[in-house]
Scaffold this active site. Structure first.
Site, PDB file in Angstrom:
ATOM      1  N   PHE A 166     -21.172  12.238 -25.364  1.00 18.95           N
ATOM      2  CA  PHE A 166     -20.776  11.318 -26.429  1.00 18.95           C
ATOM      3  C   PHE A 166     -20.524   9.906 -25.915  1.00 18.95           C
ATOM      4  O   PHE A 166     -20.631   8.945 -26.652  1.00 18.95           O
ATOM      5  CB  PHE A 166     -19.534  11.841 -27.178  1.00 18.95           C
ATOM      6  CG  PHE A 166     -18.315  12.018 -26.302  1.00 18.95           C
ATOM      7  CD1 PHE A 166     -18.111  13.206 -25.638  1.00 18.95           C
ATOM      8  CD2 PHE A 166     -17.393  11.002 -26.148  1.00 18.95           C
ATOM      9  CE1 PHE A 166     -16.990  13.379 -24.821  1.00 18.95           C
ATOM     10  CE2 PHE A 166     -16.276  11.158 -25.343  1.00 18.95           C
ATOM     11  CZ  PHE A 166     -16.075  12.355 -24.673  1.00 18.95           C
ATOM     12  N   TYR A 175       0.850  -1.195   0.000  1.00 17.95           N
ATOM     13  CA  TYR A 175       0.000   0.000   0.000  1.00 17.95           C
ATOM     14  C   TYR A 175       0.885   1.244   0.000  1.00 17.95           C
ATOM     15  O   TYR A 175       0.641   2.201  -0.719  1.00 17.95           O
ATOM     16  CB  TYR A 175      -0.900  -0.025   1.239  1.00 17.95           C
ATOM     17  CG  TYR A 175      -1.970   1.041   1.201  1.00 17.95           C
ATOM     18  CD1 TYR A 175      -3.216   0.763   0.635  1.00 17.95           C
ATOM     19  CD2 TYR A 175      -1.733   2.316   1.713  1.00 17.95           C
ATOM     20  CE1 TYR A 175      -4.191   1.728   0.587  1.00 17.95           C
ATOM     21  CE2 TYR A 175      -2.717   3.286   1.661  1.00 17.95           C
ATOM     22  CZ  TYR A 175      -3.948   2.993   1.102  1.00 17.95           C
ATOM     23  OH  TYR A 175      -4.911   3.951   1.045  1.00 17.95           O
ATOM     24  N   LYS A 200      -1.884   6.016 -22.918  1.00 19.75           N
ATOM     25  CA  LYS A 200      -1.276   6.308 -24.233  1.00 19.75           C
ATOM     26  C   LYS A 200       0.237   6.345 -24.076  1.00 19.75           C
ATOM     27  O   LYS A 200       0.916   5.426 -24.503  1.00 19.75           O
ATOM     28  CB  LYS A 200      -1.815   7.631 -24.759  1.00 19.75           C
ATOM     29  CG  LYS A 200      -3.301   7.542 -25.006  1.00 19.75           C
ATOM     30  CD  LYS A 200      -3.989   8.855 -24.891  1.00 19.75           C
ATOM     31  CE  LYS A 200      -5.485   8.644 -24.835  1.00 19.75           C
ATOM     32  NZ  LYS A 200      -6.176   9.840 -24.384  1.00 19.75           N
ATOM     33  N   PHE A 221      -8.952  19.247 -25.099  1.00 17.93           N
ATOM     34  CA  PHE A 221      -9.320  17.843 -25.188  1.00 17.93           C
ATOM     35  C   PHE A 221     -10.613  17.710 -24.387  1.00 17.93           C
ATOM     36  O   PHE A 221     -10.842  18.474 -23.448  1.00 17.93           O
ATOM     37  CB  PHE A 221      -8.208  16.933 -24.635  1.00 17.93           C
ATOM     38  CG  PHE A 221      -8.577  15.484 -24.740  1.00 17.93           C
ATOM     39  CD1 PHE A 221      -8.654  14.875 -25.985  1.00 17.93           C
ATOM     40  CD2 PHE A 221      -8.880  14.736 -23.626  1.00 17.93           C
ATOM     41  CE1 PHE A 221      -9.041  13.542 -26.098  1.00 17.93           C
ATOM     42  CE2 PHE A 221      -9.265  13.395 -23.733  1.00 17.93           C
ATOM     43  CZ  PHE A 221      -9.347  12.805 -24.979  1.00 17.93           C
ATOM     44  N   THR A 222     -11.469  16.746 -24.733  1.00 17.26           N
ATOM     45  CA  THR A 222     -12.799  16.657 -24.102  1.00 17.26           C
ATOM     46  C   THR A 222     -12.721  16.696 -22.576  1.00 17.26           C
ATOM     47  O   THR A 222     -13.393  17.510 -21.938  1.00 17.26           O
ATOM     48  CB  THR A 222     -13.505  15.354 -24.519  1.00 17.26           C
ATOM     49  OG1 THR A 222     -12.604  14.258 -24.330  1.00 17.26           O
ATOM     50  CG2 THR A 222     -13.951  15.393 -25.968  1.00 17.26           C
ATOM     51  N   ARG A 274     -15.671  12.479 -33.627  1.00 11.22           N
ATOM     52  CA  ARG A 274     -15.047  13.640 -32.985  1.00 11.22           C
ATOM     53  C   ARG A 274     -15.605  14.869 -33.707  1.00 11.22           C
ATOM     54  O   ARG A 274     -15.009  15.400 -34.614  1.00 11.22           O
ATOM     55  CB  ARG A 274     -13.516  13.596 -33.090  1.00 11.22           C
ATOM     56  CG  ARG A 274     -12.876  12.485 -32.293  1.00 11.22           C
ATOM     57  CD  ARG A 274     -12.621  12.796 -30.814  1.00 11.22           C
ATOM     58  NE  ARG A 274     -13.737  12.589 -29.918  1.00 11.22           N
ATOM     59  CZ  ARG A 274     -13.602  12.319 -28.612  1.00 11.22           C
ATOM     60  NH1 ARG A 274     -12.406  12.203 -28.071  1.00 11.22           N
ATOM     61  NH2 ARG A 274     -14.636  12.194 -27.841  1.00 11.22           N
ATOM     62  N   ASP A 308       0.262  18.894 -21.355  1.00 12.02           N
ATOM     63  CA  ASP A 308      -0.457  17.616 -21.418  1.00 12.02           C
ATOM     64  C   ASP A 308       0.384  16.707 -22.313  1.00 12.02           C
ATOM     65  O   ASP A 308       0.440  16.896 -23.531  1.00 12.02           O
ATOM     66  CB  ASP A 308      -1.862  17.833 -21.997  1.00 12.02           C
ATOM     67  CG  ASP A 308      -2.664  16.523 -22.102  1.00 12.02           C
ATOM     68  OD1 ASP A 308      -2.053  15.434 -22.059  1.00 12.02           O
ATOM     69  OD2 ASP A 308      -3.898  16.614 -22.238  1.00 12.02           O
TER      70      ASP A 308
HETATM   71  C1  LIG Z   1      -6.619  10.644 -23.486  1.00 14.47           C
HETATM   72  C2  LIG Z   1      -6.214  11.992 -23.183  1.00 14.47           C
HETATM   73  C3  LIG Z   1      -6.479  12.566 -21.941  1.00 14.47           C
HETATM   74  C4  LIG Z   1      -7.277  11.828 -20.875  1.00 14.47           C
HETATM   75  O1  LIG Z   1      -6.648  10.659 -20.470  1.00 14.47           O
HETATM   76  P1  LIG Z   1      -7.494   9.397 -19.904  1.00 14.47           P
HETATM   77  O2  LIG Z   1      -6.428   8.446 -19.449  1.00 14.47           O
HETATM   78  O3  LIG Z   1      -8.309   8.871 -21.021  1.00 14.47           O
HETATM   79  O4  LIG Z   1      -8.313   9.904 -18.780  1.00 14.47           O
HETATM   80  C5  LIG Z   1      -6.059  13.848 -21.729  1.00 14.47           C
HETATM   81  N1  LIG Z   1      -5.397  14.537 -22.674  1.00 14.47           N
HETATM   82  C6  LIG Z   1      -5.119  14.024 -23.888  1.00 14.47           C
HETATM   83  C7  LIG Z   1      -4.400  14.829 -24.891  1.00 14.47           C
HETATM   84  C8  LIG Z   1      -5.513  12.736 -24.188  1.00 14.47           C
HETATM   85  O5  LIG Z   1      -5.236  12.242 -25.408  1.00 14.47           O
END
Ligand SMILES: *Cc1c(COP(=O)(O)O)cnc(C)c1O
Length: 482
Positions: free
Chosen positions: A455, A80, A266, A132-133, A389, A223
């Protein structure tokens, strides 16, 4: 662009890995796909993978892991607090991203939650290259708003501008002057701007943004979810960085930002996320939020196995033959569709190929969601699941009026090292058939509209019986083929 040249002169992306674990795919008949897309409310998010052949929904958490990542997962230190797995991740973050202090979070949007909760206040404006969303949703949730400051030409979908993700520096200065420094919590730069086709920024531009941040005493937040591919495209496209290693380029980019956050779904082809910095005071300001929302500071809601995979994946980001795979397959897919007259976003970017639904379905008004309709139609005729998108991914204003998206795209994500070239050729083949039959595609309307991030779970229906007509035409042209 491809690291290996073919004697024939053909520009073919070559897989520089071999397949050692496979998963059976299901290519169900078009009649079943028609039922499946109806059951899913014409929203590809709601399809089951039991009905999906090639899953090109996203590159998030769907990338192939390396043998070394899988091996590392077995030595995970389940604790932990004080897990050695976390120490290994910290070391990877320091060596690859050049940041000493790390706050672990369960995924990218969780980092956005922590950062926005801490720094965004009602009335604030966050200047950014593009939203980004989830990043926009967290800014809005905290009472702020976004100012998108791409150069105007970045929204021209067909272009050969190598750095459409660049911020317009004049617009940035104007935005700061107009809103006042006190109303700006930070400047946000997104590597490989996801929503406009995975388009990178240049290091020269990031340096200019840094100069403006310094001039006004503002924090710069990067980001870095798609950082590896942005770095790769810098090496390909920005002459000054041609001779540098991926390691140099990545450290240069992260070094210009005060705070770096990422989705490990990613970056590093694993799962989880992180916020990192070299400024101890920033780390301290956010530290208390991690146990509250994510988990203890040495796991942050991530399984320790994934923490091990993330550490190895971060080092693998420095391997050009690894990181080039997805962009070179995307480049092939984009250029082949372009040759066939299919409207696609150019130049090829990262994370996927993006079809211009406004051109593809120019007969469908934007209020009937051309990108959503194209995503549903493409699934129907191919079993390939892409993602809308466009306006479905947008929001309504405070009066309930649709904010029409700048662009209407069908994104076909190419998860890292997952698909083979013949599968990519199938994508191109079916897309060409659909393009030749595009007048059969009709619009959609909402039947169920969630108030936030609609979405994901929203339900829609066709505005006419166009799906049945597509099925008829498919059967006429392909006989009993799947
Ligand atoms: C996917 C993504 C996020 C959010 O990440 P999650 O792991 O899906 O929550 C934020 N910014 C960018 C540019 C992304 O491609």
């Amino acid at each position: 662009m491809n690291p290996v040249k073919f004697y024939s002169g053909e520009n073919i992306p070559l897989e520089l890995h071999k397949v050692r674990v496979v998963q059976k795919l299901h290519l169900v008949p078009i009649e079943r796909r028609l039922d499946a897309i109806k059951e899913a409310g014409f929203n590809t998010f709601r399809l089951s993978t039991a009905d999906v052949f090639l899953d090109m929904l996203t590159d998030s958490g769907t990338n192939a892991m390396s043998d070394n990542q899988i091996a590392a997962m077995f030595r995970a230190d389940d604790a932990y607090a004080g897990s050695q797995s976390f120490a290994r991740l910290q070391q990877a973050v320091e060596e690859v991203l050049g940041k000493k202090y790390l706050l672990p979070v369960h995924q990218g949007r969780a980092a956005e939650n922590i950062i926005c909760r801490r720094y965004v206040k009602p009335g604030h404006v966050v200047p950014m290259n593009y939203h980004f969303t989830t990043s926009l949703a967290h800014i809005l949730e905290n009472g702020g708003r976004a100012a998108e400051l791409l150069r105007d030409e970045a929204l021209e979908l067909k272009s050969e501008n190598p750095f459409k993700g660049n911020m317009d520096i004049d617009k940035l200065v104007k935005c700061i002057e107009e809103n006042g420094v006190e109303n700006i919590p930070f400047i946000r730069m997104e590597a490989s701007t996801n929503l406009i086709g995975g388009q990178p920024f240049s290091i020269a531009n990031l340096m200019d943004v840094r100069r403006v941040a310094d001039k006004y005493g503002l924090m710069l937040v990067l980001d870095a979810s798609l950082l590896g591919e942005n770095a790769y495209l810098v090496k390909q496209r920005e002459a000054e960085w041609k001779e540098n290693s991926m390691a140099d380029i990545i450290k240069m980019m992260t070094g210009l930002a005060d705070l770096v956050y990422f989705s490990a779904r990613k970056l590093s082809s694993s799962r989880g996320g992180g916020i990192c910095t070299n400024r101890l005071e920033l780390f301290k300001e956010m530290e208390a939020l991690i146990p509250l929302y994510e988990g203890f500071l040495t796991y942050g809601g991530i399984s320790v196995r994934e923490i091990e995979a993330m550490a190895v994946g971060l080092y693998e980001t420095l391997d050009e033959t690894m990181i080039s795979q997805s962009p070179s397959f995307i480049a092939y897919l984009v250029r082949e569709m372009e040759k066939r007259g299919i409207p696609v976003v150019t130049p090829p970017g990262v994370l996927g190929a993006h079809v211009d639904a406004m051109k593809f379905c120019s007969h469908i008004p934007q209020t009937e969601y051309p990108a959503g309709a194209l995503a549903a139609a493409f699934y129907l005729i191919s079993g390939i699941r892409g993602m809308e998108r466009g306006t479905v991914s947008s929001v309504r204003d405070e009066n309930g009026v649709e904010i029409l998206a700048d662009v209407e795209l069908l994104r076909l994500a190419v998860p890292r090292r997952v698909f083979t070239l013949s599968q990519i050729k199938y994508v191109i083949d079916r897309m060409q058939w659909l393009y030749d039959n595009r007048e059969l595609i009709g619009g959609l309307r909402f039947t169920y509209e969630p108030p936030v991030l609609r979405f994901f779970m929203g339900g829609l229906e066709p505005t006419s019986d166009w799906p049945a007509k597509l099925v008829d035409k498919f059967r006429r042209d392909f006989g009993d083929s799947l």
